[in-house]
Design an enzyme around this catalytic site. Structure first.
Site, mmCIF file in Angstrom:
data_model
loop_
_atom_site.group_PDB
_atom_site.id
_atom_site.type_symbol
_atom_site.label_atom_id
_atom_site.label_comp_id
_atom_site.label_asym_id
_atom_site.label_seq_id
_atom_site.Cartn_x
_atom_site.Cartn_y
_atom_site.Cartn_z
ATOM 1 N N LYS A 182 -12.501 -19.642 27.226
ATOM 2 C CA LYS A 182 -13.421 -18.863 28.063
ATOM 3 C C LYS A 182 -14.857 -18.950 27.585
ATOM 4 O O LYS A 182 -15.786 -18.843 28.386
ATOM 5 C CB LYS A 182 -12.979 -17.408 28.085
ATOM 6 N N GLY A 226 -4.147 -13.604 31.575
ATOM 7 C CA GLY A 226 -3.145 -12.647 32.033
ATOM 8 C C GLY A 226 -3.517 -11.199 31.755
ATOM 9 O O GLY A 226 -2.652 -10.351 31.601
ATOM 10 N N GLY A 227 -4.815 -10.937 31.694
ATOM 11 C CA GLY A 227 -5.268 -9.563 31.497
ATOM 12 C C GLY A 227 -5.134 -9.075 30.060
ATOM 13 O O GLY A 227 -5.382 -7.913 29.766
ATOM 14 N N HIS A 284 -13.772 -7.759 41.718
ATOM 15 C CA HIS A 284 -13.300 -9.092 41.325
ATOM 16 C C HIS A 284 -13.198 -9.926 42.594
ATOM 17 O O HIS A 284 -12.390 -9.635 43.474
ATOM 18 C CB HIS A 284 -11.933 -8.967 40.634
ATOM 19 N N ASN A 324 -9.589 -20.617 36.822
ATOM 20 C CA ASN A 324 -8.163 -20.871 36.643
ATOM 21 C C ASN A 324 -7.841 -22.243 37.202
ATOM 22 O O ASN A 324 -8.129 -22.537 38.361
ATOM 23 C CB ASN A 324 -7.332 -19.802 37.336
ATOM 24 N N ARG A 383 -5.251 -23.995 38.247
ATOM 25 C CA ARG A 383 -3.871 -24.106 38.768
ATOM 26 C C ARG A 383 -3.813 -23.407 40.122
ATOM 27 O O ARG A 383 -4.781 -22.792 40.536
ATOM 28 C CB ARG A 383 -2.922 -23.382 37.827
HETATM 29 P P1 ADP Z 1 -7.700 -12.815 32.362
HETATM 30 O O1 ADP Z 1 -8.011 -14.254 32.115
HETATM 31 O O2 ADP Z 1 -6.899 -12.208 31.277
HETATM 32 O O3 ADP Z 1 -7.191 -12.535 33.731
HETATM 33 P P2 ADP Z 1 -10.414 -12.106 33.120
HETATM 34 O O4 ADP Z 1 -11.545 -12.584 32.306
HETATM 35 O O5 ADP Z 1 -10.122 -12.836 34.385
HETATM 36 O O6 ADP Z 1 -9.091 -12.064 32.218
HETATM 37 O O7 ADP Z 1 -10.601 -10.569 33.451
HETATM 38 C C1 ADP Z 1 -9.595 -9.826 34.082
HETATM 39 C C2 ADP Z 1 -10.160 -8.530 34.647
HETATM 40 O O8 ADP Z 1 -10.791 -7.760 33.606
HETATM 41 C C3 ADP Z 1 -11.242 -8.697 35.689
HETATM 42 O O9 ADP Z 1 -10.711 -8.915 36.959
HETATM 43 C C4 ADP Z 1 -11.976 -7.376 35.585
HETATM 44 O O10 ADP Z 1 -11.284 -6.343 36.245
HETATM 45 C C5 ADP Z 1 -11.928 -7.074 34.093
HETATM 46 N N1 ADP Z 1 -13.158 -7.562 33.423
HETATM 47 C C6 ADP Z 1 -13.289 -8.723 32.763
HETATM 48 N N2 ADP Z 1 -14.554 -8.869 32.285
HETATM 49 C C7 ADP Z 1 -15.241 -7.768 32.626
HETATM 50 C C8 ADP Z 1 -16.596 -7.312 32.440
HETATM 51 N N3 ADP Z 1 -17.500 -8.027 31.767
HETATM 52 N N4 ADP Z 1 -16.942 -6.111 32.968
HETATM 53 C C9 ADP Z 1 -16.036 -5.377 33.663
HETATM 54 N N5 ADP Z 1 -14.761 -5.734 33.868
HETATM 55 C C10 ADP Z 1 -14.344 -6.923 33.367
#
Ligand code: ADP
Length: 454
Positions: free
Chosen positions: A116, A164-165, A208, A290, A292
């Site tokens: 990332k 995956g959050g 998002h 992502n 995929r």
């Molecule tokens: P993953 O790869 O684990 O899915 P992400 O980077 O896509 O992680 O982030 C998942 C979720 O976390 C986002 O959809 C959002 O809800 C929250 N999030 C991530 N970064 C931020 C940020 N800088 N500010 C607020 N929420 C965030």
């Protein structure tokens, strides 16, 4: 076009890939663990190979077993679905060495976007805005603290290898910084085998919004519009829709152009998703890409009329993209993820499905591998299906979703159906004005109270 491919996955996505292959006249090879002997992907594939015991580390994640299965069956390419080996660059490379095709982006794109913090740097180079924060993983605490103060608290610490959050920590103020950094790094090390962590400004009420993109081998990249994925729990998506109720035509165009610019910059091939956070003031920031097919791809299929899995197969087979520029959404689509889980404790609810009756009728699609008497194994994720509806507009889609959820009967295990129904009925969901924090404020009404008409 390929004559035979292997599907390195299970569950609804394995079935989804089989459907696309069948329509294209491609033979399919299913791989399965001993826990999945009675799974529909095994039944519907033309050939099947058992690749190991139930734990995914010994079956669906076992690269040498999957490659052996492809070799003995003469599969020309592998479709990884999502999860498992889908974003494993070494797997893509190993297949190439064995002269087996890969239905996904090049290994270098997977590797670049899988980190990332490197992905952030790349987005900046491509002229795509990123959430303010560090562009390198944190090495010195003092410097990181200075950076946090500069971007302003709250900040979020993220595992560079995260997904995956998982692997994210919010830091409200400087006093918590060191302890949270330590925890985040330890968690990242444990979960991903890589303790690298970087920091970003934590946006307080973002949405998002992600863009589906497609790139072919000839350098052509298009986007297919956005998906709204703000309804999340523990940073994991629950409900997705297309189009987003938050985007004006102008904003959609600017975000779509940014997504295409990034994909073009890295020479991206096949299907991918560029995820953004949209702030309340209308500014948007790249979050991650992502590499995929996504769980939520059907909402895009429904509003564009395209079959994304077929397009993935065609691109991987070397065909040029035949999708026009500026595809616009027709009507509105909503997807609810149906999980087998306990509604209050949110813990998985594996076991035998005693009754299974999916909804049908106009504008309803159910992607599932479940059936009556199917036993959900405890070893994998709790997604047992996806309910997708299409309406002329958002209002019709919401009413249709309520009706479809009402008609979806699953007994024997707990599911998220009742929770989804309450979310769809929530006035804030109805209004379309919500952020990723929607679920924090959402309180489910217990089943007994619903029965009493509360
Ligand atoms: P993953 O790869 O684990 O899915 P992400 O980077 O896509 O992680 O982030 C998942 C979720 O976390 C986002 O959809 C959002 O809800 C929250 N999030 C991530 N970064 C931020 C940020 N800088 N500010 C607020 N929420 C965030």
């Amino acid at each position: 076009m390929f004559r035979k491919i292997l599907i390195a996955n299970r569950g609804e996505i394995a079935l989804r890939i089989i459907q696309a292959c069948r329509e294209l006249g491609i033979r399919t090879v299913a791989v399965y663990s001993t826990a999945d002997r009675d799974s529909l992907h095994v039944t519907y594939a033309d050939e099947e190979v058992c690749i190991g015991p139930p734990p995914s580390s010994q079956s669906y994640l076992n690269i040498s077993s999957v490659i052996s299965a492809a070799e003995i069956t003469g599969a020309e390419a592998v479709h990884p679905g999502y999860g498992f080996l889908a974003e494993n660059a070494s797997f893509a490379e190993a297949l190439e060495e064995c002269r087996i095709g890969w239905i996904g982006p090049q290994a270098k794109s997977i590797r670049l976007m899988g980190d990332k913090s490197k992905a952030r740097q790349t987005a900046l180079e491509a002229g795509v805005p990123v959430v303010p924060g560090t562009t390198e993983p944190i090495t010195a605490v003092d410097e990181a603290k200075r950076m946090a103060a500069e971007v302003g608290y709250p900040v979020i610490l993220k595992a560079a290898a995260g997904g995956g959050g998982r692997g994210m920590r919010i830091v409200q103020d400087e006093s918590q910084f060191e302890s949270q950094l330590e925890t985040a790094s330890e968690e990242a090390e444990r979960a991903f085998g890589d303790g690298a962590v970087y920091l970003e400004k934590y946006l307080v009420e973002p949405r998002h919004i992600e863009f589906q993109i497609l790139g072919d081998r000839f350098g052509r990249v298009v986007h297919l519009g956005e998906r709204e994925c703000s309804i999340q729990r523990r940073h994991q998506k629950l409900i997705e829709e297309a189009p987003s109720p938050a985007l004006s035509g102008d904003l959609r165009q600017r975000m779509g152009e940014a997504a295409v610019r990034l994909a073009q910059y890295v020479g991206y091939q096949n299907a991918g998703t560029v995820e953004f956070l949209l702030d309340q003031d209308g500014s948007f920031f790249f979050m991650e890409m992502n590499t995929r097919i996504q769980v939520e791809h059907p909402v895009t299929e429904v509003v564009t009329g395209l079959d994304l899995v077929k397009l993935q197969l065609k691109i991987a087979a070397g065909e040029p993209l035949e999708v026009g520029e500026g595809i616009t959404a027709r009507g509105h689509a909503i997807e609810c993820r149906i999980n087998a889980e306990h509604p209050e404790t949110l813990t998985p609810s594996p076991g035998k499905i005693t009754t299974f009756h999916p909804p049908g009728g106009p504008g309803v699609r159910v992607d599932t591998h479940a059936y009556e008497h199917y036993v959900i194994p405890p070893h994998y994720d709790s997604l047992i299906g996806k309910l997708i509806v299409h309406g002329a507009d958002r209002q019709e889609a919401m009413v249709r979703m309520e009706r479809a959820l009402d008609f979806f009967v699953i007994e024997g295990v707990h599911t998220s159906i009742a929770l989804q129904r309450q979310i769809i009925q929530d006035p804030r969901f109805r209004s379309g004005e919500f952020s990723t924090r929607f679920m924090e404020r959402f309180r489910m009404i217990p089943a007994e109270a619903v029965a009493q008409g509360a």
